[in-house]
Design an enzyme around this catalytic site. Structure first.
Site, PDB file in Angstrom:
ATOM      1  N   HIS A  18       2.839   2.071  -2.592  1.00 16.67           N
ATOM      2  CA  HIS A  18       1.924   2.522  -3.580  1.00 16.67           C
ATOM      3  C   HIS A  18       2.401   3.732  -4.423  1.00 16.67           C
ATOM      4  O   HIS A  18       2.287   3.852  -5.643  1.00 16.67           O
ATOM      5  CB  HIS A  18       0.441   3.023  -2.891  1.00 16.67           C
ATOM      6  N   HIS A  22       3.908   1.400   3.852  1.00 18.50           N
ATOM      7  CA  HIS A  22       2.859   0.975   2.906  1.00 18.50           C
ATOM      8  C   HIS A  22       2.535   2.010   1.893  1.00 18.50           C
ATOM      9  O   HIS A  22       2.520   1.657   0.639  1.00 18.50           O
ATOM     10  CB  HIS A  22       1.515   0.609   3.904  1.00 18.50           C
ATOM     11  N   GLU A  23       2.227   3.066   2.348  1.00 20.88           N
ATOM     12  CA  GLU A  23       1.981   4.172   1.055  1.00 20.88           C
ATOM     13  C   GLU A  23       3.169   4.454   0.339  1.00 20.88           C
ATOM     14  O   GLU A  23       2.795   4.907  -0.711  1.00 20.88           O
ATOM     15  CB  GLU A  23       1.533   5.524   1.943  1.00 20.88           C
TER      16      GLU A  23
END
Length: 360
Positions: A22, A18-19
């Site tokens: 980003h 998920h990170e």
């Protein structure tokens, strides 16, 4: 030990991916990244590459990517320029960076399903009757356990799912079913006429639905269909989309109170599920990881301040009205979103504990 390691790897992997979304989006747009952290709190260890600090932190309950100028456009640490400030970028740049986290969760699910379909192929239920309900249309027509359904109304039946799809697509009028039946002298081919009947049954979410049935269930025999890498990639994409749609429908049913709140689970339930699937083998564990990844992606896209979806909502309004949402409104709604999120976490934890006590 294996169970604990499985939980750490699954949760850590989901957070990392998920990170990573980003991070990858920010770097591709030239936005500066101060910190890439797995976990919160004090830094345990890590390394610095370029201007970014990659770290593992003490509290393993999440992770974050700290962008240059994320909270304040004046926040320009040494070594970064104004061009790298997140706050000074156009709204669509910021939306890409924020949306990339949940999108990477969907990407991870796709990759996992692709690998599973490629390695394992696809399993189908054979259209073989495993049982016939008493008093059902199938029993009246003479269908028996062990019969294999060949065609319905001229449509070739390859898999058990074709049976219900074909019956449900009809109008309820009698249908012609061709079956093959084991016999002492070989195999008999019979043509039977069955009139489906409408019944009310529960769907996946516990709602009543009307369905046409003939009163048979599958034997459980399976058929294995190998898939090449391209077919597996396509099948993985379709299955990922199906899981996204089903999970999204589940969220909607939860808000509509169709699905009871006591079904909401949290970290304890996830850990229990991961532990159970780890004991069943790698494939079930990877399938569960893909499903959790889909849930995590959709959860983060909910339009709740604090979550990625809330930030996307603010940026969408900024794009429409050509000016940022006032800081006071952002602050108040973020506080409300945080309270809502904490309440949801408390509910999930309570349900997990109650479920654990009840099942002991």
């Amino acid at each position: 030990m294996v169970s604990t390691l499985s939980v750490i790897l699954v949760i850590g992997g989901l957070i990392f991916f998920h990170e990573l979304g980003h991070f990858a989006a920010a770097r591709s747009l030239g936005i500066g990244v101060k910190t890439f952290s797995l976990g919160f709190g004090p830094r345990l260890f890590g390394f610095r590459r370029g201007q970014t600090d990659y770290r593992l932190a003490l509290v393993p309950l999440g992770g974050y990517v700290q962008l240059v100028g994320e909270q304040d456009e004046a926040d320009l640490p040494e070594g970064f320029s104004r061009h790298e400030s997140f706050a000074l970028r156009p709204a669509w740049h910021r939306m890409i960076v924020i949306a990339a986290g949940p999108l990477f969760n969907f990407l991870l699910a796709w990759l996992l399903y692709w690998g599973l379909f490629w390695v394992q192929g696809q399993m189908f239920l054979v259209p073989e009757v495993g049982g016939v309900q008493d008093g059902s249309p199938a029993q009246h027509a003479g269908i028996l356990k062990g019969d294999r359904i060949l065609t319905i109304q001229g449509r070739t039946i390859e898999y058990w799912s074709d049976v219900s799809e074909t019956i449900s697509a009809g109008s309820g009028a009698p249908v012609e079913i061709v079956i093959s039946r084991p016999a002492a002298a070989g195999t008999q081919t019979l043509t039977l006429t069955v009139k489906p009947e409408e019944q009310v049954r529960k769907n996946l979410f516990g709602e009543d639905e009307h369905a046409l049935i003939i009163g048979v269930h599958a034997s459980g025999a399976t058929l294995h269909k190998p898939l090449g890498p391209v077919d597996a990639l396509t099948k993985g994409a379709v299955h990922t989309w199906d899981m996204i749609a089903l999970t999204g429908q589940g969220f909607l049913k939860l808000f509509q109170r169709v699905v009871p709140l006591d079904t909401v689970g949290g970290p304890i339930m996830i850990a229990q599920m991961v532990t159970e699937q780890a004991q069943n083998g790698l494939s079930p564990l990877l399938a569960l990881t893909a499903l959790i990844s889909v849930n995590l992606g959709l959860l983060n896209l909910l339009p709740v301040p604090v979550l990625d979806g809330g930030h996307l909502l603010f940026l969408s309004l900024e794009t429409i009205f050509r000016r940022p949402v006032p800081q006071r409104i952002q602050h108040l709604t973020t506080q409300a979103g945080l309270v809502l999120l904490l309440m949801l976490m408390a509910l999930a934890t309570f349900n997990d504990i109650a479920r654990s006590l009840f099942t002991q």
